[in-house]
Enzyme design. Structure first.
Site, short mmCIF file in Angstrom:
data_model
loop_
_atom_site.label_atom_id
_atom_site.label_comp_id
_atom_site.label_asym_id
_atom_site.label_seq_id
_atom_site.Cartn_x
_atom_site.Cartn_y
_atom_site.Cartn_z
N GLU A 33 -4.25 -4.75 -4.18
CA GLU A 33 -3.37 -3.69 -3.66
C GLU A 33 -3.02 -3.99 -2.20
O GLU A 33 -3.82 -4.61 -1.49
CB GLU A 33 -4.11 -2.35 -3.82
CG GLU A 33 -3.52 -1.14 -3.14
CD GLU A 33 -2.22 -0.64 -3.74
OE1 GLU A 33 -1.28 -1.45 -3.87
OE2 GLU A 33 -2.13 0.56 -4.05
N ASP A 88 -4.23 4.53 0.83
CA ASP A 88 -4.06 5.64 1.77
C ASP A 88 -4.88 6.84 1.27
O ASP A 88 -6.05 6.97 1.57
CB ASP A 88 -2.56 5.94 1.88
CG ASP A 88 -2.23 6.96 2.94
OD1 ASP A 88 -3.12 7.33 3.71
OD2 ASP A 88 -1.07 7.40 3.01
#
Ligand code: 5GP
Length: 170
Positions: A95, A99
């Site tokens: 990835e 967040d």
């Protein structure tokens, strides 16, 4: 919009090599499937895979993500699933940036239901600011406290992806 240099390309390259070295040693004798989460991951994925010294396979997943907004909408939808059989295989999910953790959690659940031998997570950037769901990142490039990042594949409304350095958008 103004942008400020955060991680210069030399530092990205150095860190990608370190992550690749660690993965190559941890998976010695195996052939893991690297599964990238499109689109932001493409440059990181390509650099990482080329630095890994053991054989690997590649596949991609795509989840509907941030449009022109700077925050997650909260609902994640897979728009492209993996195509390679992952049952019984060692899988490394790659990835760009984590967040809130929502996207990754959703994708991990989906992949786990397919019965891989093992599943680890490699993320270039771990953004600590707004983590809602606890996700453990096995291979993490950089930890960042706050800010909206662009460059090295990361976009704002499809802009800035081509920048070789990672910058903060002001
Ligand atoms: P999460 O679901 O963890 O909140 O968000 C993950 C996705 O949001 C990432 O794959 C990425 O597409 C996007 N994202 C999160 N933070 C940033 C950021 O600082 N810059 C950019 N360009 N995308 C981000």
């Amino acid at each position: 919009m103004e942008k400020e240099l955060l991680i210069p390309r030399e530092n990205i390259q150095r860190r990608v090599k370190e992550l690749a070295r660690q993965i190559s040693s941890d998976y010695e004798g195996k052939e893991p499937i690297l599964i990238g989460i499109l689109n932001g991951v493409v440059f990181f994925f390509a650099d990482l895979m080329r630095e890994i010294s053991i054989p690997t396979k590649m596949d991609f997943i795509r989840a509907a993500s941030y449009g022109s907004e700077m925050k997650s909408s909260g609902s994640i939808r897979l728009t492209k699933d993996v195509e390679m059989p992952v049952r019984g295989q060692p899988v490394i999910l790659v990835e760009d940036i984590v967040d809130t953790g929502l996207t990754l959690t959703h994708i991990v659940k989906n992949l786990e239901s397919k019965g891989p031998e093992s599943l680890r997570i490699c993320a270039l950037i771990d953004k600590l600011e707004r983590r809602d769901i606890d996700v453990s990142i096995d291979y993490c490039g950089f930890k960042i406290n706050e800010g909206f990042l662009v460059g090295y594949g990361l976009d704002y409304d499809e802009k800035y992806r081509h920048l070789p350095d990672i910058c903060i958008l002001k």
